[in-house]
Design a protein around this motif. Structure first.
Motif, PDB file in Angstrom:
ATOM      1  N   ALA A 206      56.028  23.008  40.944  1.00 46.67           N
ATOM      2  CA  ALA A 206      55.086  23.464  39.921  1.00 46.67           C
ATOM      3  C   ALA A 206      54.775  24.918  39.695  1.00 46.67           C
ATOM      4  O   ALA A 206      55.018  25.716  40.496  1.00 46.67           O
ATOM      5  N   GLN A 207      54.547  25.277  38.526  1.00 48.76           N
ATOM      6  CA  GLN A 207      54.363  26.533  38.272  1.00 48.76           C
ATOM      7  C   GLN A 207      52.931  27.168  38.742  1.00 48.76           C
ATOM      8  O   GLN A 207      51.909  26.193  38.719  1.00 48.76           O
ATOM      9  N   THR A 208      52.783  28.146  39.356  1.00 51.82           N
ATOM     10  CA  THR A 208      51.577  28.942  39.815  1.00 51.82           C
ATOM     11  C   THR A 208      51.316  30.136  38.978  1.00 51.82           C
ATOM     12  O   THR A 208      52.158  30.968  38.849  1.00 51.82           O
ATOM     13  N   VAL A 209      50.328  30.586  38.770  1.00 57.87           N
ATOM     14  CA  VAL A 209      49.761  31.960  38.291  1.00 57.87           C
ATOM     15  C   VAL A 209      48.802  32.681  39.243  1.00 57.87           C
ATOM     16  O   VAL A 209      47.931  31.936  39.473  1.00 57.87           O
ATOM     17  N   THR A 210      49.090  33.782  39.618  1.00 53.49           N
ATOM     18  CA  THR A 210      48.392  34.457  40.548  1.00 53.49           C
ATOM     19  C   THR A 210      47.865  35.889  40.137  1.00 53.49           C
ATOM     20  O   THR A 210      48.668  36.679  39.739  1.00 53.49           O
ATOM     21  N   GLN A 211      46.429  35.764  40.201  1.00 55.76           N
ATOM     22  CA  GLN A 211      46.088  37.311  39.717  1.00 55.76           C
ATOM     23  C   GLN A 211      45.108  37.839  41.131  1.00 55.76           C
ATOM     24  O   GLN A 211      44.300  37.117  41.361  1.00 55.76           O
TER      25      GLN A 211
END
Lengths: 112, 115
Positions: free
Chosen positions: B1-6
């Protein structure tokens, strides 16, 4: 361009009460519609999306449900609210293009 | 699954200066879209800028530009000549090109503008 209306803007409900949040879209037809929830200090969590009338996909199992009775109307409901349902609910639409979403102004729900 | 990290929960910048907000993502796909959204205190999410992964040229919208590094899976937002109205939460988001309707968001960066 499309405009998204959400109401109510603010809602305070007791635990165990029902919920109905409504979203309507103007200025476009046959949009994809989305319900997101934003908890305090966190990002957005996709709850439901719909690609057409009566078509609902659920992303997160919970006591919430969604319905799309008309092309430009999207409703988020619950029969019995939980404390954990508190949050900021955003309705969004996508009308093609490369996938950007346009958001409504949101509905803040507080469950006491 | 795609993840986005800030990785930056909060940032601050002096008015008229430049600030860069970081975003990394994880995906096995080769084609996708990336977005930056702004959420001011009014709470309505507003699209700031978008990037198509197949385009090598970095997107620019007035004072907003991105640094898209596909190999590094990095998508940072640069705000030039910061203004008081830029104060907001900024969210990075990812969307697959194929089939999946899901827009995956990072947890956001709160940007404060210092007068």
């Amino acid at each position: 361009s499309q405009t998204i209306h959400q109401w109510p803007a603010t809602l305070v409900q007791p635990v165990g009460s029902p919920l109905s949040l409504e979203c309507t879209v103007e200025g476009t037809s046959n949009p994809n519609l989305y319900w997101y929830r934003q908890a305090a200090g966190r990002g957005l969590q996709l709850l439901f999306y719909s690609v057409g009338i009566g078509q609902i996909s659920s992303e997160v199992p919970q006591n919430l449900s969604a319905s799309r009775p008309q092309d430009r109307q999207f409703i988020l409901s619950s029969k019995k609210l939980l404390l954990s349902d508190s949050g900021f609910y955003l309705c969004a639409c996508r009308t093609g293009g490369i996938g950007e979403l346009f958001f409504g102004e949101g509905s803040r729900l507080t469950v006491l | 699954a795609q993840t986005v990290t800030q990785s930056q929960p909060e940032m601050s910048v002096q008015e008229a200066e430049t600030v860069t907000l970081s975003c990394t993502y994880d995906t096995s796909e080769s084609d996708y879209y990336l977005f930056w959204y702004k959420q001011p205190p009014s709470r309505q999410m507003i699209l700031v800028i978008r990037q198509e992964a197949y385009k090598q040229q970095n997107a620019t919208e007035n004072r907003f530009s991105v640094n898209f590094q596909k190999a590094a899976k990095s998508f940072s937002l640069k705000i030039s000549d910061s203004q008081l109205g830029d104060a907001a939460m900024y969210f990075c988001a990812y969307r697959s090109v194929f089939g999946n309707e899901k827009l995956t968001f990072g947890t956001g960066t709160r940007l404060t503008i210092i007068p």
